[in-house]
Write a protein that holds these residues in place. Sequence first.
Motif, short mmCIF file in Angstrom:
data_model
loop_
_atom_site.label_atom_id
_atom_site.label_comp_id
_atom_site.label_asym_id
_atom_site.label_seq_id
_atom_site.Cartn_x
_atom_site.Cartn_y
_atom_site.Cartn_z
N THR B 291 1.00 -13.11 3.34
CA THR B 291 2.19 -12.40 3.79
C THR B 291 1.90 -11.39 4.90
OG1 THR B 291 3.07 -12.67 1.57
CG2 THR B 291 4.19 -11.08 2.93
N CYS B 292 0.65 -11.03 5.08
CA CYS B 292 0.32 -9.99 6.07
C CYS B 292 0.90 -10.36 7.43
CB CYS B 292 -1.19 -9.81 6.17
SG CYS B 292 -1.65 -8.66 7.48
N THR B 293 1.61 -9.42 8.02
CA THR B 293 2.25 -9.66 9.31
C THR B 293 1.36 -9.23 10.47
OG1 THR B 293 3.24 -7.49 9.48
CG2 THR B 293 4.44 -9.11 8.19
N GLU B 294 0.18 -8.74 10.16
CA GLU B 294 -0.76 -8.25 11.18
C GLU B 294 -0.17 -7.11 11.99
OE1 GLU B 294 -2.38 -11.48 13.46
OE2 GLU B 294 -2.55 -12.79 11.71
N CYS B 295 0.74 -6.37 11.38
CA CYS B 295 1.40 -5.30 12.13
C CYS B 295 0.48 -4.11 12.37
CB CYS B 295 2.65 -4.83 11.38
SG CYS B 295 2.29 -3.90 9.88
N GLY B 296 -0.53 -3.94 11.53
CA GLY B 296 -1.51 -2.88 11.76
C GLY B 296 -1.05 -1.49 11.37
N ARG B 297 0.06 -1.40 10.64
CA ARG B 297 0.48 -0.07 10.19
C ARG B 297 -0.58 0.53 9.27
NH1 ARG B 297 5.12 -2.56 11.40
NH2 ARG B 297 7.00 -1.35 11.84
N CYS B 298 -1.17 -0.31 8.44
CA CYS B 298 -2.19 0.14 7.50
C CYS B 298 -3.40 0.67 8.28
CB CYS B 298 -2.61 -1.00 6.58
SG CYS B 298 -3.09 -2.49 7.47
N GLN B 299 -3.81 -0.12 9.26
CA GLN B 299 -4.98 0.24 10.06
C GLN B 299 -4.79 1.59 10.75
OE1 GLN B 299 -6.80 -2.98 12.37
NE2 GLN B 299 -6.40 -1.80 14.21
N PRO B 313 -8.03 -2.14 6.81
CA PRO B 313 -7.35 -2.88 5.73
C PRO B 313 -6.67 -4.14 6.26
CG PRO B 313 -6.30 -0.73 6.15
CD PRO B 313 -7.56 -0.74 6.93
N LYS B 314 -6.20 -4.08 7.50
CA LYS B 314 -5.57 -5.26 8.09
C LYS B 314 -6.60 -6.38 8.25
CE LYS B 314 -5.01 -5.53 12.52
NZ LYS B 314 -4.54 -5.19 13.88
N SER B 315 -7.73 -6.04 8.88
CA SER B 315 -8.75 -7.08 9.09
C SER B 315 -9.25 -7.62 7.76
CB SER B 315 -9.94 -6.51 9.86
OG SER B 315 -9.50 -5.99 11.08
N GLN B 375 1.76 2.31 3.65
CA GLN B 375 2.32 1.87 4.92
C GLN B 375 2.87 0.45 4.87
OE1 GLN B 375 2.81 3.07 8.02
NE2 GLN B 375 2.41 5.08 7.19
N CYS B 376 2.22 -0.40 4.12
CA CYS B 376 2.47 -1.83 4.27
C CYS B 376 3.93 -2.20 4.02
CB CYS B 376 1.57 -2.63 3.33
SG CYS B 376 1.77 -4.39 3.63
N PRO B 377 4.60 -2.75 5.01
CA PRO B 377 6.02 -3.06 4.85
C PRO B 377 6.27 -4.23 3.89
CG PRO B 377 5.25 -3.79 7.00
CD PRO B 377 4.12 -3.04 6.37
N GLU B 381 -1.38 -5.10 -1.69
CA GLU B 381 -2.05 -4.18 -2.61
C GLU B 381 -3.53 -4.07 -2.29
OE1 GLU B 381 -0.72 -6.01 -6.24
OE2 GLU B 381 1.34 -5.34 -5.92
N HIS B 382 -3.82 -3.48 -1.15
CA HIS B 382 -5.20 -3.44 -0.65
C HIS B 382 -6.18 -2.81 -1.62
CE1 HIS B 382 -2.18 -3.02 2.50
NE2 HIS B 382 -2.98 -3.61 3.34
N VAL B 383 -5.80 -1.66 -2.17
CA VAL B 383 -6.75 -0.91 -2.99
C VAL B 383 -7.19 -1.76 -4.19
CG1 VAL B 383 -7.09 1.15 -4.38
CG2 VAL B 383 -5.85 1.31 -2.23
S1 SF4 Z 1 0.48 -2.98 6.91
FE1 SF4 Z 1 -1.45 -4.04 7.16
S2 SF4 Z 1 -1.58 -5.42 5.42
FE2 SF4 Z 1 0.55 -4.78 5.57
S3 SF4 Z 1 1.49 -6.36 6.82
FE3 SF4 Z 1 0.86 -4.74 8.24
S4 SF4 Z 1 -1.18 -5.39 8.88
FE4 SF4 Z 1 -0.72 -6.60 7.08
#
Ligand code: SF4
Lengths: 259, 715
Positions: B291-299, B313-315, B375-377, B381-383
């Motif tokens: 589902t990751c959109t690669e938006c990079g908000r997490c990063q 976290p995105k990578s 952040q993740c939209p 659940e990265h952690v």
């Molecule tokens: S916040 Fe990170 S993990 Fe969530 S969708 Fe965006 S890039 Fe993917």
Amino acid sequence: MKIAVLIKYVPEATAAWRFAEDHTLDRDSVDGRLSELDEYAVEQAVRLVEAGSATEISYLTMGPARAVDAVRKALAMGGDRAVHVLDDALHGSDAVGTASVLAAALRRMEFDLVIFGMASTDAEMSVLPVMVADLLRLPAVANAVTLRVDGSALTAERETDDAIEEVVAPLPALVSVTDRSGEARYPSFKGIVAAKKKPVTTWSLSDLEIAPERVGTAGAATEVLAVRPSPPREAGTVIVDEGDAAVRLAEFLAANKLL
Amino acid sequence: MALRMILGLVMTGLAFTVAGRRLAMLVRLGRVAQPVEPGRTRGGAARLRAELTEVLGQRKLLTWTVPGLAHVLAFWGFLVLGLTVIEGYGALFQRDFHLPLIGNQPWLGFLEDLFVVATLASVLIFAAIRIRHSPAREGRGSRFFGSHLDAAWLVLFMIFNVVWSLVLYRGAQINTGNFPYRSGAFVSEAVARLIRPLGATGNDVVETAGLLTALGILLLFLVLVVHSKHLHIFTAAGNVAFGRRPRALGALLPVYSAGKPVDFEDPGEHDRIGRASIEDFTWKGLLDFATCTECGRCQSQCPAWNTGKPLSPKSLVMDLRDHALAAAPYLLAGAKSRVDALAAAAAQTPLVGTDGVIHPDVLWSCTTCGACVEQCPVDIEHVDHIVDMRRYQVLMESSFPPEAGVLLRNLEHAGDPWGRGAGARTEWTAGLDFPVRTLDGDRLPDDVEYLFWVGCAGAFDDRAQRTSRAVAQLLHTAGVRFAVLGSGETCTGDPARRIGHEVLFQQLAAQNVETLDSAGVRRIVATCAHCFNTLANEYPQLGGNYEVLHHTQLLARLVADGRLTPVTPVDATVTYHDPCYLGRHNRIFTPPREILGNLPGVRLAEPERTREKSFCCGAGGARMWLDETLGTRINEKRTDELLETGPDMVAAACPYCVDMLADGVALRRQQGRAGTHVTVTDVAEILLRAVHDPAAPPTGADRPAPITADDPGRT
Ligand code: SF4
Ligand code: SF4
């Protein structure tokens, strides 16, 4: 090549120790563990097996019933089996008594190399390795930091204050290793689970054909007359800098003959 | 007409076959994974609420205003334009097809065209954002750094194509008299005027060509979506539906294998502990990755990434997804020996390792601060995934940074990270002018209102000891009857659990629950944000249910009730740092601000990153006891952010934050980059200063001693 490692169950160093009426340590009042210094001995044995120099590891311990915790810990780090010498008559044994029991047990085990830790972390006498070697008529190398086994000989390095000695001894031999011999591994849960299935044999004094009166408090050549807590550490001197800290620091050092 | 129908159906058949096969493969891949732990489907109301706010309402996206609005336009654009797709398919069979009931209403025509414009606007905004924040310009600072950039541009281009071909078709339909709406569709009407000169035949051709192009592009888009990060169009709603509610923060989950909790006393032969390989994740884990959109908000918020460490976290999520897809042919194959060599090699790559999918430096850089989850939209659940991978490394491989060995041994043998042992747990009380009641025997006296959970830092760390004394002093002043466990307390197990040593956590936690229960404890107050989190959120997993308050909550209440009265002006600009485990993980933002805001003379200055977006001090996730050798130091970065507010005092509400920030400020003072008067302290100490009446003789040992950042004794 087969290795026997001697291990001891000792009270936790950070816990409060209590002594019983007879001036022996009250083992029930305090949690115990595998002596930290023995972990280095276990580590060296496991490394020798990993390196292909040895094939089997047996542990030997003498202690109360709970000492089996220390045995399991060692078995979680590696090794194959263990012998636990357990007998109420052993209570209060001194170093000579302990050495004679361990030697008797070792005589009944197969080994080419015996590894000890440099000392126990409770009594800290560090005499057992050589006492046992003497009883078994084995060459002994005390306080080694590296071990190598090739064919029929043990090569060990010992660090002394001014040199590193390399000592070669024919097998079978006995060696004790220091805490500088290499970080002991942290047992994995996988190892802990595996350890539960490894055999631990219990031997009593009669199994070893040792008369009870030769060991324990009865057979001890030494007697503890009194036990007193060590005096609490006195608070140190705190120098607060009011512009003259350096001078007062120097004075303090001079007063204590450190300067 | 026949041509239109045949071409349309053939295109559709082809696209559905390709996309369908892909989706079927993804579903089968999900089946290879482990079942989820129980509870993923419980709490329907909370899940429905999440769907409404996060999916339909786009709540998390909107925390970033411009990209959020653009996404709202695109999302709703796609929903509304879905109607035009139905209309288009209808028109394959019947040229003047309209939707039943409302299909001729001018407002619907208007709405469709409005969202045509909205979608086009979103494409333009997205393009502008991608150009402005491109990794080429911003390097690592760009949230798109590491994302698949070409695929993203292709998607934007495809949406653009869908839009123009759609209005072209609609315009031609107006001219040929087949358009369902007599008025309202303002864009289509404008296009119609434009192409009217083509004449009747011309418009006939354009209508059919436009329709087929629009559907063709859409179908191509469908194929592209199921092969790219745009899969989130289909999976996001499901991912949110099965996410942890209210959020995947706070407690960590126990170790589950095959959907059942692992019994560490007697583990099953086939229990899988943690994640050793990609198929050890649950299907929800794989759904996360898909589902990751690669938006990079997490990063953009990750403290590790922001200080030059290899963890993003995105990578991490992208790497796990790419690995899952690369290994898929092998994982799904019946006869493993006949699998393509590349897929077999991928499947056998270790999950964690220097040559693995995830580098150990990545795994151990995480502070579990939760900024990524926040952040993740799409609620990834990265952690949980990071800790699950750590669990396998620690429990099964005994593989962790060497410093962690000291921590684990100390916890195991002494019951605290410092290795000091239970006997020293009451030393902090020395110097207080009243006795602190300590558990003596099994039960606490009945009149005790709160158990004060001192915590290991509070007992052994110099700075934290001062906080412990300040809190004790304040509670005493307010007449709160409290007691401590003294030598009966051990580490809550937070660092053990977060480093991945679940067995040790379970042992420590079970011991504490037993002590607390037999002491008859019901209410606890804790000064450490980590202890607070573990006691409140994780002990219930072991049957320990208590009412747990953080000291800032209790103190704020005591001030509000008039049991503590701040009288002495503090006269300082104070900036408050939200500890991750108090704020983000537990949503306690207000009480510390209430305390500080009500002190006479205090000017509260908020840092740029604050509340939910607060930036980690670097100590969480057991990182407190690990060396920080990669990149720059997290605590220094956070210190700089806080110093930007021009504070006289930096306040925090967690001993580890205070320690980390005090070190940071001490360094900056030494470098001349912070005023020598700047201090770092716990909220409680500032309150104590204000509550203390300067006219009264000093009583407690710490009162009214100056609070300094460079406290001696910190190693
Ligand atoms: S916040 Fe990170 S993990 Fe969530 S969708 Fe965006 S890039 Fe993917
Ligand atoms: S929890 Fe914090 S440190 Fe770990 S990956 Fe997420 S943002 Fe980064």
